[in-house]
Design an enzyme around this catalytic site. Structure first.
Site, PDB file in Angstrom:
ATOM      1  N   HIS A 166      -2.960  -0.802   4.796  1.00  0.00           N
ATOM      2  CA  HIS A 166      -2.091  -1.980   4.890  1.00  0.00           C
ATOM      3  C   HIS A 166      -2.672  -3.074   5.776  1.00  0.00           C
ATOM      4  O   HIS A 166      -2.053  -4.119   5.959  1.00  0.00           O
ATOM      5  CB  HIS A 166      -0.703  -1.591   5.417  1.00  0.00           C
ATOM      6  CG  HIS A 166      -0.692  -1.220   6.875  1.00  0.00           C
ATOM      7  ND1 HIS A 166      -1.067   0.015   7.323  1.00  0.00           N
ATOM      8  CD2 HIS A 166      -0.358  -1.941   7.988  1.00  0.00           C
ATOM      9  CE1 HIS A 166      -0.959   0.052   8.649  1.00  0.00           C
ATOM     10  NE2 HIS A 166      -0.540  -1.116   9.082  1.00  0.00           N
TER      11      HIS A 166
HETATM   12  C1  UD1 Z   1       3.092  -4.952  10.712  1.00  0.00           C
HETATM   13  C2  UD1 Z   1       2.297  -5.099  12.010  1.00  0.00           C
HETATM   14  C3  UD1 Z   1       1.154  -4.080  12.037  1.00  0.00           C
HETATM   15  C4  UD1 Z   1       1.651  -2.675  11.792  1.00  0.00           C
HETATM   16  C5  UD1 Z   1       2.507  -2.639  10.528  1.00  0.00           C
HETATM   17  C6  UD1 Z   1       3.129  -1.280  10.368  1.00  0.00           C
HETATM   18  C7  UD1 Z   1       2.013  -7.308  13.047  1.00  0.00           C
HETATM   19  C8  UD1 Z   1       1.096  -8.460  13.207  1.00  0.00           C
HETATM   20  N1  UD1 Z   1       1.672  -6.424  12.110  1.00  0.00           N
HETATM   21  O1  UD1 Z   1       2.230  -5.273   9.646  1.00  0.00           O
HETATM   22  O2  UD1 Z   1       0.519  -4.121  13.300  1.00  0.00           O
HETATM   23  O3  UD1 Z   1       0.553  -1.827  11.631  1.00  0.00           O
HETATM   24  O4  UD1 Z   1       3.562  -3.615  10.614  1.00  0.00           O
HETATM   25  O5  UD1 Z   1       3.499  -1.015   9.059  1.00  0.00           O
HETATM   26  O6  UD1 Z   1       3.001  -7.225  13.735  1.00  0.00           O
HETATM   27  N2  UD1 Z   1       7.441  -6.315   3.780  1.00  0.00           N
HETATM   28  C9  UD1 Z   1       8.475  -5.845   3.013  1.00  0.00           C
HETATM   29  N3  UD1 Z   1       9.440  -5.093   3.601  1.00  0.00           N
HETATM   30  C10 UD1 Z   1       9.440  -4.820   4.918  1.00  0.00           C
HETATM   31  C11 UD1 Z   1       8.391  -5.287   5.707  1.00  0.00           C
HETATM   32  C12 UD1 Z   1       7.391  -6.043   5.127  1.00  0.00           C
HETATM   33  O7  UD1 Z   1       8.522  -6.084   1.806  1.00  0.00           O
HETATM   34  O8  UD1 Z   1      10.361  -4.131   5.375  1.00  0.00           O
HETATM   35  C13 UD1 Z   1       6.348  -7.072   3.153  1.00  0.00           C
HETATM   36  C14 UD1 Z   1       6.587  -8.578   3.145  1.00  0.00           C
HETATM   37  O9  UD1 Z   1       6.046  -9.082   1.974  1.00  0.00           O
HETATM   38  C15 UD1 Z   1       5.760  -9.035   4.340  1.00  0.00           C
HETATM   39  C16 UD1 Z   1       4.591  -8.066   4.350  1.00  0.00           C
HETATM   40  O10 UD1 Z   1       5.148  -6.835   3.895  1.00  0.00           O
HETATM   41  O11 UD1 Z   1       5.344 -10.363   4.220  1.00  0.00           O
HETATM   42  C17 UD1 Z   1       3.934  -7.878   5.713  1.00  0.00           C
HETATM   43  O12 UD1 Z   1       4.899  -7.548   6.715  1.00  0.00           O
HETATM   44  P1  UD1 Z   1       4.597  -7.853   8.271  1.00  0.00           P
HETATM   45  O13 UD1 Z   1       5.656  -7.242   9.108  1.00  0.00           O
HETATM   46  O14 UD1 Z   1       4.314  -9.310   8.460  1.00  0.00           O
HETATM   47  O15 UD1 Z   1       3.237  -7.152   8.523  1.00  0.00           O
HETATM   48  P2  UD1 Z   1       2.776  -5.675   8.229  1.00  0.00           P
HETATM   49  O16 UD1 Z   1       1.597  -5.728   7.339  1.00  0.00           O
HETATM   50  O17 UD1 Z   1       3.940  -4.847   7.834  1.00  0.00           O
HETATM   51  N1  UDP Z   2       4.536   6.601   7.739  1.00  0.00           N
HETATM   52  C1  UDP Z   2       5.648   7.054   7.038  1.00  0.00           C
HETATM   53  N2  UDP Z   2       5.697   6.833   5.677  1.00  0.00           N
HETATM   54  C2  UDP Z   2       4.705   6.202   4.995  1.00  0.00           C
HETATM   55  C3  UDP Z   2       3.562   5.766   5.732  1.00  0.00           C
HETATM   56  C4  UDP Z   2       3.525   5.958   7.098  1.00  0.00           C
HETATM   57  O1  UDP Z   2       6.560   7.640   7.610  1.00  0.00           O
HETATM   58  O2  UDP Z   2       4.810   6.036   3.777  1.00  0.00           O
HETATM   59  C5  UDP Z   2       4.478   6.804   9.199  1.00  0.00           C
HETATM   60  C6  UDP Z   2       3.250   7.541   9.678  1.00  0.00           C
HETATM   61  O3  UDP Z   2       3.450   8.936   9.625  1.00  0.00           O
HETATM   62  C7  UDP Z   2       3.082   7.002  11.088  1.00  0.00           C
HETATM   63  C8  UDP Z   2       3.575   5.576  10.974  1.00  0.00           C
HETATM   64  O4  UDP Z   2       4.381   5.539   9.804  1.00  0.00           O
HETATM   65  O5  UDP Z   2       3.913   7.674  12.023  1.00  0.00           O
HETATM   66  C9  UDP Z   2       2.404   4.664  10.837  1.00  0.00           C
HETATM   67  O6  UDP Z   2       2.849   3.406  10.435  1.00  0.00           O
HETATM   68  P1  UDP Z   2       1.886   2.324   9.782  1.00  0.00           P
HETATM   69  O7  UDP Z   2       0.726   2.974   9.162  1.00  0.00           O
HETATM   70  O8  UDP Z   2       2.751   1.466   8.942  1.00  0.00           O
HETATM   71  O9  UDP Z   2       1.478   1.427  11.035  1.00  0.00           O
HETATM   72  P2  UDP Z   2       0.363   1.542  12.187  1.00  0.00           P
HETATM   73  O10 UDP Z   2       0.455   2.863  12.830  1.00  0.00           O
HETATM   74  O11 UDP Z   2      -0.952   1.257  11.558  1.00  0.00           O
HETATM   75  O12 UDP Z   2       0.737   0.429  13.100  1.00  0.00           O
END
Ligand code: UD1
Ligand code: UDP
Length: 371
Positions: free
Chosen positions: A217
């Site tokens: 992601h």
């Molecule tokens: C965010 C965090 C990242 C973390 C990740 C965990 C920042 C800069 N990034 O990234 O560090 O690793 O969360 O998963 O804070 N979206 C949905 N539903 C949701 C959330 C997001 O559809 O509930 C989609 C939207 O299109 C959104 C995109 O995902 O624009 C990105 O979401 P965003 O929270 O901006 O960043 P992540 O890639 O989720």
């Molecule tokens: N995770 C989850 N379901 C998923 C993918 C990830 O429960 O489909 C959990 C995973 O086990 C870990 C956390 O989400 O505890 C990691 O989140 P993510 O990879 O979104 O973010 P990051 O750790 O890179 O910030």
């Protein structure tokens, strides 16, 4: 040297109020042991949820599964550009914090929500505790790198997972008296949930299967069409070579990009899943032959669960996973990924988890009381 627990006397009967600010899937999971500890110790606390993550499978599923209380405040910020998100979280939290008057704000990790929470606390003169402090990828293109550096430098207590992060903070000039080396709350979270998996028969089929697990992601991987295609191509070739399917729970950002680029996944190779709940994710990780990921939390969990991991990035802020032999950082070059796959499949996982014994949340609450 960071401060060690035990150096400070155990304090009894101290009254304090804590605001826990969180917003994304990993923060909910890694804060869950802290929330549980606050409940168990009858600490006056409340949760502010930014709702940076809001889809049911990125948010509510974890509150339900981990039996967490509904946040007292939900800011409903949703998805928006970084600067806008940070300033909106700050603006909306301000009046809540002014009226609640907590002694401490706790944030975990490196998301936009974390930086916003730390910044508004600091502006209002509220003490900040940063959980998982001191991580550095030294990759300035990651928004997380800016978020964690800024958060560390305005925090009053910095809870580092290992000596690596403690030393980083000391080198950056942060006072030793603020740094406590406590492990990572992810161990507490894994320990608390892993035993539940055995009671869920719906995951039993995974034990008999040989498969790879993929998550991706990071914007650098999925917002770039060539890089996302490279990941799909590499995993397709590796899956064909080893005759293992690739389970792929897809992050919403990644799904959006796959749709945008019109990239198709071969259903003979990829077992496509929506984002899954925590128990299902741990079951998928525990039974995988090998995990391919760019997630921070999954690199840690793979190491804790003794499942080998390949990190599809050029760097990691979790170098201890590499040092113990649990993780190889390959970038996206296919021959590097293939070589690492061969190495990891020939490895007997026998490393020791460097992230602590599962008592990190207890230590954090005790240290906060003492400060
Ligand atoms: C965010 C965090 C990242 C973390 C990740 C965990 C920042 C800069 N990034 O990234 O560090 O690793 O969360 O998963 O804070 N979206 C949905 N539903 C949701 C959330 C997001 O559809 O509930 C989609 C939207 O299109 C959104 C995109 O995902 O624009 C990105 O979401 P965003 O929270 O901006 O960043 P992540 O890639 O989720
Ligand atoms: N995770 C989850 N379901 C998923 C993918 C990830 O429960 O489909 C959990 C995973 O086990 C870990 C956390 O989400 O505890 C990691 O989140 P993510 O990879 O979104 O973010 P990051 O750790 O890179 O910030």
């Amino acid at each position: 040297m960071a401060n060690k627990m035990g150096a400070t006397p155990i304090s009894k009967g101290i009254k304090m109020k804590i605001a826990i600010i969180l917003g994304t899937r990993p923060e909910i999971i890694k804060m869950s042991p802290i929330i549980r500890e606050c409940i168990d110790q009858n600490i006056d606390f409340f949760i502010i949820h930014s709702n940076q993550h809001y889809s049911q499978e990125m948010d509510k599923i974890f509150f339900d599964e981990l039996s967490l209380p509904i946040p007292k405040y939900n800011l409903n910020v949703g998805s928006k550009p970084r600067e806008e998100m940070i300033s909106q979280i700050e603006d909306l939290s301000r009046s809540i914090l002014e009226s609640e008057k907590p002694d401490w704000i706790m944030v975990q990790g490196d998301t936009n929500t974390v930086l916003a929470g730390a910044q508004i606390a600091s502006k209002l003169g509220i003490k900040v505790g940063h959980i998982e402090a001191g991580l550095r990828s030294y990759d300035q293109s990651m928004p997380e790198e800016t978020n964690r550096i800024k958060t560390d430098h305005i925090s009053n207590l910095l809870f580092t997972p290992t000596a690596i992060q403690t030393n980083i903070l000391l080198k950056e000039g942060i006072g030793q008296e603020k740094i406590y080396e406590v492990g990572n709350t992810i161990v507490d979270a894994v320990n608390q949930s892993i035993k539940l998996i055995e009671t869920h028969t719906e995951f039993d089929h995974l034990k008999k299967k040989k498969y790879f697990l993929l998550t991706t992601h990071r914007p650098s991987n999925v917002d770039n069409q060539k890089n996302l295609q490279n990941i799909i191509n590499s995993l397709t070739k590796i899956s064909e070579k080893y005759k293992h399917p690739v389970y792929f729970p897809i992050h919403p950002r990644t799904q959006k990009q796959l749709d945008l680029f019109n990239l198709k996944l071969d259903s003979k190779i990829f077992k496509i899943l929506p984002p899954v709940g925590y128990l299902e994710m741990l079951a998928l990780e525990k039974n995988a032959q090998l995990i391919f990921t760019d997630s921070g939390g999954i690199q840690e969990e793979a190491c804790i669960l003794r499942v080998p991991c390949i990190t599809l990035r050029d760097n990691t802020e979790r170098p201890e996973t590499v040092d113990v032999g649990a993780n190889i950082v390959t970038g996206l070059n296919y021959s590097n990924i293939l070589k690492a796959t061969q190495t990891m499949l020939a490895t007997k996982p026998s490393w020791t988890n460097p992230f602590g014994n599962g008592d990190t949340s207890k230590k954090i609450i005790q240290i906060t009381k003492n400060n």
